[in-house]
Design a protein around this motif. Structure first.
Motif, PDB file in Angstrom:
ATOM      1  N   GLY A   5     -26.092 132.095   2.812  1.00 43.83           N
ATOM      2  CA  GLY A   5     -25.495 132.297   1.501  1.00 43.83           C
ATOM      3  C   GLY A   5     -26.062 131.292   0.517  1.00 43.83           C
ATOM      4  N   PHE A   6     -25.665 131.429  -0.718  1.00 40.88           N
ATOM      5  CA  PHE A   6     -26.135 130.545  -1.782  1.00 40.88           C
ATOM      6  C   PHE A   6     -24.934 130.066  -2.580  1.00 40.88           C
ATOM      7  N   ALA A   7     -25.024 128.859  -3.093  1.00 38.67           N
ATOM      8  CA  ALA A   7     -23.975 128.361  -3.974  1.00 38.67           C
ATOM      9  C   ALA A   7     -24.585 128.028  -5.320  1.00 38.67           C
ATOM     10  N   MET A   8     -23.829 128.327  -6.379  1.00 40.63           N
ATOM     11  CA  MET A   8     -24.200 127.905  -7.725  1.00 40.63           C
ATOM     12  C   MET A   8     -23.052 127.079  -8.267  1.00 40.63           C
ATOM     13  N   GLN A   9     -23.363 125.859  -8.670  1.00 38.55           N
ATOM     14  CA  GLN A   9     -22.344 124.932  -9.176  1.00 38.55           C
ATOM     15  C   GLN A   9     -22.739 124.536 -10.589  1.00 38.55           C
ATOM     16  N   THR A  10     -21.913 124.929 -11.559  1.00 35.36           N
ATOM     17  CA  THR A  10     -22.240 124.650 -12.952  1.00 35.36           C
ATOM     18  C   THR A  10     -21.123 123.852 -13.613  1.00 35.36           C
ATOM     19  N   GLU A  11     -21.516 122.806 -14.315  1.00 35.37           N
ATOM     20  CA  GLU A  11     -20.573 122.051 -15.142  1.00 35.37           C
ATOM     21  C   GLU A  11     -21.127 121.997 -16.565  1.00 35.37           C
ATOM     22  N   MET A  12     -20.231 122.158 -17.516  1.00 35.59           N
ATOM     23  CA  MET A  12     -20.610 122.044 -18.924  1.00 35.59           C
ATOM     24  C   MET A  12     -19.826 120.892 -19.534  1.00 35.59           C
ATOM     25  N   PHE A  13     -20.507 120.094 -20.335  1.00 39.09           N
ATOM     26  CA  PHE A  13     -19.866 118.898 -20.861  1.00 39.09           C
ATOM     27  C   PHE A  13     -20.340 118.606 -22.273  1.00 39.09           C
ATOM     28  N   ASP A  14     -19.537 117.811 -22.956  1.00 40.19           N
ATOM     29  CA  ASP A  14     -19.857 117.404 -24.323  1.00 40.19           C
ATOM     30  C   ASP A  14     -21.117 116.541 -24.291  1.00 40.19           C
ATOM     31  N   PRO A  15     -22.162 116.946 -25.030  1.00 39.36           N
ATOM     32  CA  PRO A  15     -23.421 116.199 -24.941  1.00 39.36           C
ATOM     33  C   PRO A  15     -23.331 114.773 -25.464  1.00 39.36           C
ATOM     34  N   SER A  16     -22.359 114.486 -26.317  1.00 36.97           N
ATOM     35  CA  SER A  16     -22.303 113.134 -26.878  1.00 36.97           C
ATOM     36  C   SER A  16     -21.398 112.211 -26.075  1.00 36.97           C
ATOM     37  N   THR A  17     -20.349 112.757 -25.465  1.00 39.41           N
ATOM     38  CA  THR A  17     -19.404 111.899 -24.734  1.00 39.41           C
ATOM     39  C   THR A  17     -19.453 112.096 -23.220  1.00 39.41           C
ATOM     40  N   GLY A  18     -20.048 113.208 -22.788  1.00 34.43           N
ATOM     41  CA  GLY A  18     -20.063 113.490 -21.350  1.00 34.43           C
ATOM     42  C   GLY A  18     -18.761 114.068 -20.840  1.00 34.43           C
ATOM     43  N   THR A  19     -17.816 114.314 -21.742  1.00 38.31           N
ATOM     44  CA  THR A  19     -16.520 114.846 -21.324  1.00 38.31           C
ATOM     45  C   THR A  19     -16.676 116.228 -20.696  1.00 38.31           C
ATOM     46  N   PHE A  20     -16.074 116.397 -19.539  1.00 34.80           N
ATOM     47  CA  PHE A  20     -16.130 117.680 -18.852  1.00 34.80           C
ATOM     48  C   PHE A  20     -15.400 118.741 -19.675  1.00 34.80           C
ATOM     49  N   LEU A  21     -16.045 119.900 -19.881  1.00 28.59           N
ATOM     50  CA  LEU A  21     -15.446 120.958 -20.681  1.00 28.59           C
ATOM     51  C   LEU A  21     -15.129 122.207 -19.858  1.00 28.59           C
ATOM     52  N   ARG A  22     -16.091 122.674 -19.098  1.00 29.62           N
ATOM     53  CA  ARG A  22     -15.893 123.888 -18.311  1.00 29.62           C
ATOM     54  C   ARG A  22     -16.684 123.768 -17.023  1.00 29.62           C
ATOM     55  N   GLY A  23     -16.221 124.510 -16.024  1.00 31.42           N
ATOM     56  CA  GLY A  23     -16.959 124.509 -14.769  1.00 31.42           C
ATOM     57  C   GLY A  23     -16.795 125.823 -14.047  1.00 31.42           C
ATOM     58  N   VAL A  24     -17.802 126.154 -13.295  1.00 31.05           N
ATOM     59  CA  VAL A  24     -17.717 127.345 -12.462  1.00 31.05           C
ATOM     60  C   VAL A  24     -18.518 127.100 -11.190  1.00 31.05           C
ATOM     61  N   ARG A  25     -17.935 127.512 -10.094  1.00 32.89           N
ATOM     62  CA  ARG A  25     -18.633 127.434  -8.817  1.00 32.89           C
ATOM     63  C   ARG A  25     -18.473 128.762  -8.111  1.00 32.89           C
ATOM     64  N   PHE A  26     -19.527 129.218  -7.480  1.00 36.72           N
ATOM     65  CA  PHE A  26     -19.367 130.370  -6.608  1.00 36.72           C
ATOM     66  C   PHE A  26     -20.380 130.329  -5.483  1.00 36.72           C
ATOM     67  N   ALA A  27     -20.007 130.989  -4.396  1.00 29.68           N
ATOM     68  CA  ALA A  27     -20.928 131.205  -3.287  1.00 29.68           C
ATOM     69  C   ALA A  27     -21.209 132.698  -3.233  1.00 29.68           C
ATOM     70  N   LEU A  28     -22.418 133.020  -2.864  1.00 24.92           N
ATOM     71  CA  LEU A  28     -22.864 134.403  -2.841  1.00 24.92           C
ATOM     72  C   LEU A  28     -23.352 134.712  -1.430  1.00 24.92           C
ATOM     73  N   ALA A  29     -22.885 135.821  -0.870  1.00 20.48           N
ATOM     74  CA  ALA A  29     -23.276 136.170   0.494  1.00 20.48           C
ATOM     75  C   ALA A  29     -23.239 137.680   0.649  1.00 20.48           C
TER      76      ALA A  29
END
Lengths: 156, 163
Positions: free
Chosen positions: B41-65
């Motif tokens: 299987g494969f995993a995709m782990q994505t985090e999105m954050f404020d480019p100036s502060t690094g504050t975490f904004l959104r995230g998504v993780r999934f595994a594909l099989a």
């Protein structure tokens, strides 16, 4: 800040391993990993079972989170069962019982509990609407082998 | 062979870039693509954050099989949508396309297109399940990420004490 999810399942976080038995007589070793993700909004669950020589038998992946009513929802994949979304059903305090559908008019029940640093899990596959004790089952009791995977602030 | 099974192995590694969201400013994106479940299987782990502060904004993780029925599906969690399961849908050979309905009733369509060997474009559409896409529909989330390092096995985790 600790989330309600992590507050409830903090003691589960980490890596667990122990013997597993299938109702058809097979035996193996099961390993479960619970990792807090996205600041405790969800818990990623990774599983693998393997035989006495280490060859993989089954694999699994999933995400535990809470629904709007605070009940657990578990999005899972097991290599021997497929994909499902399990929902928490009422059970004794400390027990997490989940039920959900599988492709092909099948369903899956899972019961999980951590007590005295032992993670016990049983699962049962069902088919159709008939209740039967012959449904395939698994049972495993695992001990913690790895450190907690909660971020430091969540563990405090 | 499905696009997912063919494309994801060559996408292994860390990707970074920016994304635009319909209701927020530009976000920085970090995506890790890796093999899981002994390569089945494969995993995709994505985090999105404020480019100036690094504050975490959104995230998504999934595994594909590949499921027992032979279909390529995902098991995933998004901080915005909650749990979701998507299924691969046919598309051009350089596109990974996934579609499905979340537990909260949102129709979700995700595509990753290989713009070049080291650049991926992604777009995410969402709408209430059953609602039409509309003539002038735009992705709710759009971004472009660039390969930052080739994939390599992660270092062993410390603290373990296998029996």
């Amino acid at each position: 800040m600790t989330t309600p999810l992590i507050k409830r399942f903090h003691d589960w976080l980490g890596v667990w391993r122990g013997p597993i038995e299938w109702s058809d007589g097979r035996r193996g070793i099961m390993e479960f990993t619970f990792e807090s993700i996205f600041n405790g909004q969800a818990i990623e669950v990774r599983t693998v079972s393997f035989d006495s020589e280490g060859a993989p038998l089954t694999r699994g992946w999933g995400y535990l989170s809470l629904d709007r009513n605070g009940r657990v929802i578990d999005n899972i994949y097991f290599s021997d069962a497929g994909f499902s979304v399990l929902h928490e059903v009422a059970d004794d305090p400390g027990m997490l019982s989940l039920h959900g559908p599988l492709p092909g008019n099948r369903n899956l029940d899972v019961a999980m509990m951590v007590e005295d640093d032992v993670l016990a899990i049983s699962s049962r596959l069902g088919e159709g609407y008939a209740a039967s004790d012959a449904r395939p089952r698994t049972f495993t009791r695992m001990r913690r082998i790895g450190r907690s995977l909660a971020p430091r602030e969540e563990a405090e | 062979m499905s696009n997912a099974m063919r494309l994801l192995p060559r996408w292994y590694g860390l990707w970074t870039g920016t994304s635009e969201h319909e209701s927020t400013a530009t976000m920085s994106v970090r995506t890790n693509i890796l093999p899981v479940m002994e390569g089945r299987g494969f995993a995709m782990q994505t985090e999105m954050f404020d480019p100036s502060t690094g504050t975490f904004l959104r995230g998504v993780r999934f595994a594909l099989a590949v499921g027992p029925d032979g279909r390529v599906q995902t098991v995933g969690y998004s901080t915005e949508m909650g749990v979701f399961g998507l299924e691969e849908t046919p598309d051009d050979e350089d596109v990974l396309a996934l579609s499905g309905v979340t537990e909260s009733g949102i129709q979700l369509n995700v595509t990753y297109r290989e713009e070049s060997p080291d650049t991926l474009m992604f777009s995410v559409f969402w709408r209430p399940h059953g609602a039409s896409l509309g003539k002038n529909a735009r992705p709710g989330l759009f971004g472009r990420i660039h390969r930052r390092q080739p994939w390599r096995p992660p270092a062993p985790q410390g603290g373990g004490n296998p029996v």
